[in-house]
Design a protein around this motif. Structure first.
Motif, PDB file in Angstrom:
ATOM      1  N   LEU A  93       8.154   1.908   7.229  1.00 57.72           N
ATOM      2  CA  LEU A  93       7.081   2.884   7.088  1.00 57.72           C
ATOM      3  C   LEU A  93       7.642   4.297   6.928  1.00 57.72           C
ATOM      4  CD1 LEU A  93       4.545   1.544   9.739  1.00 57.72           C
ATOM      5  CD2 LEU A  93       4.256   1.536   7.258  1.00 57.72           C
ATOM      6  N   THR A  98       5.508   5.866  -0.020  1.00 61.47           N
ATOM      7  CA  THR A  98       4.066   5.951   0.211  1.00 61.47           C
ATOM      8  C   THR A  98       3.741   6.482   1.599  1.00 61.47           C
ATOM      9  OG1 THR A  98       3.746   4.063  -1.267  1.00 61.47           O
ATOM     10  CG2 THR A  98       1.910   4.630   0.170  1.00 61.47           C
ATOM     11  N   THR A  99       4.534   6.094   2.600  1.00 63.55           N
ATOM     12  CA  THR A  99       4.188   6.413   3.998  1.00 63.55           C
ATOM     13  C   THR A  99       5.255   7.227   4.719  1.00 63.55           C
ATOM     14  OG1 THR A  99       5.152   4.298   4.702  1.00 63.55           O
ATOM     15  CG2 THR A  99       2.782   4.336   4.224  1.00 63.55           C
ATOM     16  N   LYS A 100       6.254   7.724   4.009  1.00 62.08           N
ATOM     17  CA  LYS A 100       7.326   8.441   4.699  1.00 62.08           C
ATOM     18  C   LYS A 100       6.797   9.723   5.342  1.00 62.08           C
ATOM     19  CE  LYS A 100       8.918  10.971   0.586  1.00 62.08           C
ATOM     20  NZ  LYS A 100      10.048  11.199  -0.330  1.00 62.08           N
ATOM     21  N   ILE A 159       5.843  -1.996   0.654  1.00 53.79           N
ATOM     22  CA  ILE A 159       4.942  -0.857   0.915  1.00 53.79           C
ATOM     23  C   ILE A 159       4.885   0.070  -0.292  1.00 53.79           C
ATOM     24  CG2 ILE A 159       4.560   1.154   2.396  1.00 53.79           C
ATOM     25  CD1 ILE A 159       5.885  -0.431   4.670  1.00 53.79           C
ATOM     26  N   SER A 164      -1.797   3.316  -4.432  1.00 55.05           N
ATOM     27  CA  SER A 164      -1.857   4.687  -3.919  1.00 55.05           C
ATOM     28  C   SER A 164      -3.279   5.228  -3.860  1.00 55.05           C
ATOM     29  CB  SER A 164      -1.003   5.612  -4.792  1.00 55.05           C
ATOM     30  OG  SER A 164      -1.450   5.575  -6.142  1.00 55.05           O
ATOM     31  N   VAL A 167      -4.731   4.898  -0.336  1.00 58.97           N
ATOM     32  CA  VAL A 167      -4.050   5.824   0.562  1.00 58.97           C
ATOM     33  C   VAL A 167      -4.552   7.247   0.326  1.00 58.97           C
ATOM     34  CG1 VAL A 167      -1.817   6.814   1.206  1.00 58.97           C
ATOM     35  CG2 VAL A 167      -2.010   4.367   0.734  1.00 58.97           C
ATOM     36  N   ARG A 171      -6.656   9.834   2.860  1.00 55.45           N
ATOM     37  CA  ARG A 171      -6.132  11.167   3.147  1.00 55.45           C
ATOM     38  C   ARG A 171      -7.131  12.257   2.757  1.00 55.45           C
ATOM     39  NH1 ARG A 171       0.113  10.237   1.013  1.00 55.45           N
ATOM     40  NH2 ARG A 171       0.870   9.230   2.926  1.00 55.45           N
ATOM     41  N   TYR A 177      -2.224  10.082   9.782  1.00 57.86           N
ATOM     42  CA  TYR A 177      -1.154   9.221   9.270  1.00 57.86           C
ATOM     43  C   TYR A 177      -1.325   7.788   9.768  1.00 57.86           C
ATOM     44  CZ  TYR A 177       3.547   7.269   8.699  1.00 57.86           C
ATOM     45  OH  TYR A 177       4.608   6.446   8.383  1.00 57.86           O
ATOM     46  N   VAL A 180      -4.202   5.960   8.114  1.00 56.71           N
ATOM     47  CA  VAL A 180      -3.870   5.537   6.748  1.00 56.71           C
ATOM     48  C   VAL A 180      -3.048   4.253   6.783  1.00 56.71           C
ATOM     49  CG1 VAL A 180      -2.553   6.143   4.684  1.00 56.71           C
ATOM     50  CG2 VAL A 180      -3.997   7.864   5.781  1.00 56.71           C
ATOM     51  N   VAL A 181      -2.083   4.228   7.695  1.00 49.68           N
ATOM     52  CA  VAL A 181      -1.226   3.040   7.805  1.00 49.68           C
ATOM     53  C   VAL A 181      -2.034   1.828   8.255  1.00 49.68           C
ATOM     54  CG1 VAL A 181       0.688   2.011   9.098  1.00 49.68           C
ATOM     55  CG2 VAL A 181       0.889   4.346   8.209  1.00 49.68           C
ATOM     56  N   VAL A 185      -2.498   0.625   4.369  1.00 51.20           N
ATOM     57  CA  VAL A 185      -1.184   0.065   4.040  1.00 51.20           C
ATOM     58  C   VAL A 185      -1.007  -1.335   4.620  1.00 51.20           C
ATOM     59  CG1 VAL A 185       1.299   0.381   4.267  1.00 51.20           C
ATOM     60  CG2 VAL A 185      -0.178   2.363   3.873  1.00 51.20           C
TER      61      VAL A 185
END
Length: 261
Positions: A93, A98-100, A159, A164, A167, A171, A177, A180-181, A185
């Motif tokens: 993740l 996408t999720t960094k 992931i 997108s 996601v 957002r 965060y 969203v995960v 995700v």
């Protein structure tokens, strides 16, 4: 034009085959490998296997102890895989585009995944053997670290393939965060993640046999023990048992994949 393209492809293929054959002959010469001798010894090798690798009634008396070692190996593989998958998902993740969280943690996660993934499981077993000695803990950590590196990389790519749009939609509504995960995700990636985990359980059951030889645990230890004592009838029984278990686990995991995918 088509003829010229075809001839060019044919020339490239011919050049590739020449290079492969040349490298093969060079490698055989450098290692003193004799192709003809290898082929001539095949009948004798199969004859020895047919006369020695046979399950006898006496070998079947060892079946209860073999089953105990098999169960130990299976549970060790499952435990190492499941615990490694949890940490791998957390690191993935942070490493996914996408999720960094930020670029630093993203790059760090990918570097850690690459390092752990490219160290063979046998190397992990030998390194840990010096620290923990021959124990089930050594086998667990060897499987855990190799699995952790592989799954982290696999999860990052999974992931990254996430849509997108979902996601970005969350957002845009002000979702945090973790929301969203959890809402976008994980639900979308969970079938592929479960598939990767099942794949690694299959792989680790096979790998744990080799790890067990080095660490003195599980079915690998039993195989090594009877092999060194030249009790080939029991060795044959252990080999068949491993094959049956691996095929059974593979059939089960394939069924689960068909259900969830």
């Amino acid at each position: 034009m088509d003829i010229a393209v075809f001839q060019k492809k044919k020339q490239r293929m011919t050049l590739f085959m020449v290079i492969v054959i040349g490298l093969t002959l060079l490698s055989a010469r450098m290692t003193d490998f004799d192709f003809l001798h290898s082929v001539l010894t095949l009948p004798k090798a199969f004859s020895w296997m047919a006369s020695n690798l046979v399950v006898t009634e006496q070998a079947l008396t060892k079946m209860p102890s073999i089953l105990d070692k098999l169960i130990e190996t299976i549970f060790l593989s499952i435990t190492a895989t499941t615990t490694a998958s949890v940490l791998a998902l957390l690191l993935a993740l942070m490493g996914s585009h996408t999720t960094k969280i930020n670029s630093f943690f993203g790059s760090l996660s990918r570097i850690i995944a690459s390092v752990y993934r490219n160290i063979p499981i046998v190397a992990w077993a030998l390194i840990l053997l010096l620290s923990f000695g021959q124990s089930a803990l050594t086998g667990y950590f060897a499987l855990f670290l190799a699995t952790f590196g592989f799954l982290t990389r696999a999860f990052i790519e999974t992931i990254d393939e996430t849509s997108s749009s979902s996601v970005e939609a969350l957002r845009a509504t002000g979702a945090t965060y973790f929301q969203v995960v959890a809402k976008a995700v994980i639900p979308e990636c969970s079938p592929q993640i479960i598939s990767w985990v099942l794949f690694m359980i299959e792989t680790n059951i096979r790998s744990s046999t080799l790890v067990g030889i080095l660490t003195g645990t599980g079915i690998g230890f039993a195989f090594d023990l009877y092999y060194k004592s030249m009790n080939y009838h029991v060795v044959c029984l252990i080999t068949i048992s491993i094959v049956v278990v691996v095929i059974g686990i593979e059939l089960l995991s394939n069924y689960v994949r068909r259900v969830i995918l």
